[in-house]
Enzyme design. Structure first.
Site, short mmCIF file in Angstrom:
data_model
loop_
_atom_site.label_atom_id
_atom_site.label_comp_id
_atom_site.label_asym_id
_atom_site.label_seq_id
_atom_site.Cartn_x
_atom_site.Cartn_y
_atom_site.Cartn_z
N HIS A 1 4.65 49.06 31.54
CA HIS A 1 5.80 49.34 30.69
C HIS A 1 6.66 48.10 30.46
O HIS A 1 7.19 47.89 29.37
CB HIS A 1 6.64 50.46 31.30
CG HIS A 1 7.83 50.81 30.46
ND1 HIS A 1 7.69 51.36 29.21
CD2 HIS A 1 9.16 50.68 30.67
CE1 HIS A 1 8.89 51.56 28.68
NE2 HIS A 1 9.79 51.15 29.55
N ASP B 1 0.68 51.11 30.33
CA ASP B 1 2.00 51.73 30.56
C ASP B 1 1.81 53.15 31.09
O ASP B 1 1.22 53.99 30.42
CB ASP B 1 2.77 51.75 29.23
CG ASP B 1 4.24 52.11 29.38
OD1 ASP B 1 4.59 52.78 30.38
OD2 ASP B 1 5.03 51.74 28.50
N SER C 1 11.61 50.71 24.96
CA SER C 1 11.83 51.67 26.04
C SER C 1 12.87 52.72 25.65
O SER C 1 12.79 53.29 24.56
CB SER C 1 12.21 50.92 27.32
OG SER C 1 12.21 51.77 28.44
#
Lengths: 362, 362
Positions: B341, B308, B144
């Site tokens: 995600h 995601d 991330s």
């Protein structure tokens, strides 16, 4: 000058969840002429925020919210059809809603407005048709929330509309959409200016409503559109205050919020938003397919957009297949518009032909 | 009992955008043993909210934020590697950030904390390695935001980490992600309790922060997961207050907000969130590919998830292809995890094998 007319609902008007309204009314507009046989009426039920002014007319030349679709020679051709658009019960564009005066108190209803469902929005719209002497519809058209209301109407009044046009809609909200709407409602409710709904006319919960509107826009359009439209472009004159806007996509959201806040009543938004989350076509018989069969629809046009993240295309396919199983002739389009859920409000090149062809073939 | 250690940054510590910090420090934790040859160090750079406590250890048995991935015999095997995790500069988990005391005033920095970039987060992390006597990394791992910081680190210190593990990350934020983060920041900023950052310790802008966290969760998971997990299930005991939660997905968001609010400083959130939007790998040379070539990476593992919506899979592919063009040996996985995600925090069945195999092969 306005072209809006009103119909009084029966008083009391009893809502599905038990509440009652006294002296309630609905705002609507019409375009074109009702034929002598009264067989050319087309009803448009709207999304969450639009009013009855779908298109301009002689009395009100202001462009309507679906101006490019409704008019002489347009997809919803007002030379052929007698077109009616109703402002939803519970909205704030002329119909009775949470911002209207409760005749019992002389004050706005606010949160004393009764619990509202899309079935109420649908059933109340029928009174407009009754007042106009319309006993059946050539077509019933609903985009977005209006499509849910259309499904509610069709199941409540089987056969009244033999032909349905369902656009970017769903038989019920999925949890992603409910999550988004729940956060929108919470942003309004947690704004101290909301005051449990008792905000004054000059001090609306604008901060929370801005967040709600921006979050709406994030889900009404598509990441693909924004990627090609904005990329990482910066605004020319960034706001110097810390953490204020710098990117064009932020300025775009600001502009949308500026236009919306102050033009729609936050409590009305809460009522209609919740009604969307509550709506489940399966409540009418136990399953979506059973409910769709109840509508007795003969033909349907079902349109969705592949980039829609709020009403994903699978939901349109579900409706189309359910209507087909029920014996209806169904035309289904999965359009590749890039503008996401809002495509029906902007991508007229793709939306006008199938809608026009369908209506003109009836 | 904590396993956290600290490294003092040079004082003053000059940031990329010109600001300075005096007496700043970073919190970090380590697991395993540095080899005599000092050639087995693996650095983990984190997402926006985690601290340095990636995994439990003897001194602190509390499970870490990546407990299932880091430990003896796990994918990031602490018997093989000397693992380091740094709390980002600007965060609030032991490193200097907006909530830290400014030695010049004796008061928290709040908005007087200088403008922070991910390049600063990366460059400051290098001082932890310097203090530990590490002159090169066996691998640099970032999921991330941590992946963005990893890219920044790799381009600022070419060759220092010959092997990169980039997980669910991006060379820059796309406008959808920026829009989401902008609305999150605005929800905090428009909370009257924010007070331009000068909130007191006992009156945080919790309302705005709740909205920000919930909006985060909406984009951290996937609509598909929620559809199968929650559907339209109702909570057993709905909150009777109007417009309060009724659906399980709403209770899920509430639980996440309850856990997060009060555990992370809102100003620190603003700084790190903006740093993500500012970050553009293309700033380092004019284009993403040029920057990737500058890293001198030899091998890379690039993993993304097809569901995601915040860091869409195309962005991982872009990184993988750019590194390949630059001559690196790249292993690329587009995992079909359903959790969006956040999959790297939950779908260990899919994430552990490629990460473990890659690291063990070095």
């Amino acid at each position: 000058m306005t072209a809006t007319r009103h119909v009084d609902l029966p008083s009391p008007y009893v809502l599905r969840r038990g509440g009652q309204l006294f002296g309630a009314r609905l705002a609507y507009e019409t375009w074109g002429e009702l034929s002598a046989a009264r067989d050319n009426a087309v009803l448009i039920l709207t999304g969450l925020s639009p009013g009855a002014h779908a298109a301009s007319c002689a009395q009100d030349p202001t462009p309507g919210w679906w101006e490019a679709m409704v008019g002489p020679g347009r997809a919803i051709d007002t030379r052929r059809h007698f077109v009616i658009c109703v402002n939803s019960l519970g909205s704030c564009k002329g119909s009775t809603g949470a911002a209207s005066i409760d005749p019992a108190t002389g004050q706005p209803y606010r949160l004393s407005f009764p619990e509202l469902t899309l079935e109420d929005v649908a059933a109340s719209s029928k009174h407009v048709l009754d007042a106009l002497g319309i006993t059946h519809l050539r077509a019933l058209i609903g985009p977005s929330m209006g499509g849910m209301t259309t499904l509610a109407f069709a199941v409540l009044f089987p056969g009244f509309a033999a032909n349905l046009v369902l656009i970017s809609t769903a038989p019920h909200s999925l949890p992603f959409a409910t999550a988004i709407r729940s956060v929108q409602r919470e942003a309004i409710r947690r704004d101290p200016a909301w005051k449990n709904g008792d905000y004054s006319a000059d001090a609306w919960p604008e901060n929370g409503f801005r967040i709600a509107r921006k979050l709406g826009m994030v889900t009404y359009r598509s990441p693909q559109e924004w990627r090609s439209r904005f990329g990482r472009k910066r605004v020319n004159t960034p706001d110097p205050r810390p953490f204020e806007r710098e990117f064009e996509v932020e300025a775009y959201l600001d502009a949308h919020a500026d236009r919306f806040v102050g033009s729609f009543d936050p409590n009305s938004y809460l009522y209609l938003s919740r009604a969307m989350d509550w709506f489940d076509l399966a409540d009418h018989g136990g399953a979506v397919d059973i409910a769709l069969a109840k509508t007795q629809a003969k033909r349907a046009l079902v349109i969705g957009v592949t980039t829609d993240i709020l009403f994903p295309i699978e939901q349109q396919r579900e409706i189309a297949e359910g209507l087909r199983h029920a014996g209806a002739i169904v035309e289904y389009h999965a359009l590749p518009s890039i503008q996401g859920h809002d495509s029906f409000l902007v991508d007229f090149e793709r939306f006008a032909p199938p809608v026009g062809d369908f209506l003109n073939s009836l």
